[in-house]
Design an enzyme around this catalytic site. Sequence first.
Site, PDB file in Angstrom:
ATOM      1  N   HIS A  92       7.673   2.849   2.092  1.00  0.00           N
ATOM      2  CA  HIS A  92       6.779   2.855   0.929  1.00  0.00           C
ATOM      3  C   HIS A  92       6.952   1.522   0.191  1.00  0.00           C
ATOM      4  O   HIS A  92       8.067   0.977   0.135  1.00  0.00           O
ATOM      5  CB  HIS A  92       7.123   4.031   0.004  1.00  0.00           C
ATOM      6  CG  HIS A  92       6.128   4.198  -1.098  1.00  0.00           C
ATOM      7  ND1 HIS A  92       6.134   3.389  -2.214  1.00  0.00           N
ATOM      8  CD2 HIS A  92       5.069   5.032  -1.233  1.00  0.00           C
ATOM      9  CE1 HIS A  92       5.118   3.740  -2.998  1.00  0.00           C
ATOM     10  NE2 HIS A  92       4.460   4.731  -2.421  1.00  0.00           N
ATOM     11  N   GLU A 164      -1.744   1.513   1.821  1.00  0.00           N
ATOM     12  CA  GLU A 164      -1.659   1.601   0.363  1.00  0.00           C
ATOM     13  C   GLU A 164      -1.634   0.191  -0.219  1.00  0.00           C
ATOM     14  O   GLU A 164      -0.569  -0.460  -0.226  1.00  0.00           O
ATOM     15  CB  GLU A 164      -0.376   2.332  -0.050  1.00  0.00           C
ATOM     16  CG  GLU A 164      -0.338   3.775   0.367  1.00  0.00           C
ATOM     17  CD  GLU A 164       0.616   4.575  -0.516  1.00  0.00           C
ATOM     18  OE1 GLU A 164       0.134   5.471  -1.212  1.00  0.00           O
ATOM     19  OE2 GLU A 164       1.815   4.282  -0.525  1.00  0.00           O
TER      20      GLU A 164
HETATM   21  P1  PGA Z   1      -0.536   6.767  -6.883  1.00  0.00           P
HETATM   22  O1  PGA Z   1       0.679   6.563  -5.834  1.00  0.00           O
HETATM   23  O2  PGA Z   1      -1.454   7.796  -6.300  1.00  0.00           O
HETATM   24  O3  PGA Z   1       0.118   7.204  -8.150  1.00  0.00           O
HETATM   25  O4  PGA Z   1      -1.205   5.435  -6.988  1.00  0.00           O
HETATM   26  C1  PGA Z   1       0.446   6.580  -4.455  1.00  0.00           C
HETATM   27  C2  PGA Z   1       1.711   6.246  -3.701  1.00  0.00           C
HETATM   28  O5  PGA Z   1       2.492   5.403  -4.164  1.00  0.00           O
HETATM   29  O6  PGA Z   1       1.978   6.814  -2.638  1.00  0.00           O
END
Ligand code: PGA
Length: 242
Positions: A92, A164
């Site tokens: 992540h 992401e």
């Molecule tokens: P968020 O986080 O939906 O609060 O932007 C997503 C993540 O970090 O997996």
Amino acid sequence: MKIFIANWKMQLSPEESVRTARSFARVFKNYQGQAVLCPDFLSLAAVSKILAKSPLVLGSQDLSAFERGAYTGEISPVDLQSLGVKYSLIGHSERRAYLQESDKLLAAKIKAAVSNKIVPVLCVGENALERKQGRAMAVIKAQLKGALQSLPTATLRSLIIAYEPVWAIGTGLNCDREQALRVKATINEWCRRGGFKKIPVLYGGSVKPENAVSFLGNDGFDGLLVGGASLEASSFYQIAAL
Ligand code: PGA
């Protein structure tokens, strides 16, 4: 089937996690899709019990690359598997940024997950500066290469990739559907060339009930990874029921 992952990060105390998991179990009682809850490690055992009779699946936010031994502070994938963990986030962006997780470490974690029958969810994504400099695709390809190149494709049948964009995480900023889908196409193409077949690609970054649908639909993402909007059963349900 689309997959929806709730990443609770370190947002809840163990008591709050238990309360929230109970409310998820109630709201998702008759759910027929694939939804995964990733509580923090301290809450995992309690949440596992709560989810035992629920259609919700247990995930972890990370795991150790080592199975057993003198590795202070680590969490064994063997023990995660025996607690019922089926998926694990790996790499992540918060761990890459704050804990300096390297590609080599991520590759080892993916291997450890797979050998313990835990589906690795490799997170990739560019930050704001990299995007501004037009380097998003190069950064993502380098992350894929760094974490996956050394692993034999045959052992990676269960891999998931989550795109992401770092600048969209927790900021309320939305990545435009077309831009996000261009990255998805790049990931799909990279995987195809590398011999990885049919790897689901999820989207994450400020996903909310209001915008979730724009990332799904025809030729959209294969699911969503949700942080903030996954802390409440009703808002996550609105997303996961799409
Ligand atoms: P968020 O986080 O939906 O609060 O932007 C997503 C993540 O970090 O997996």
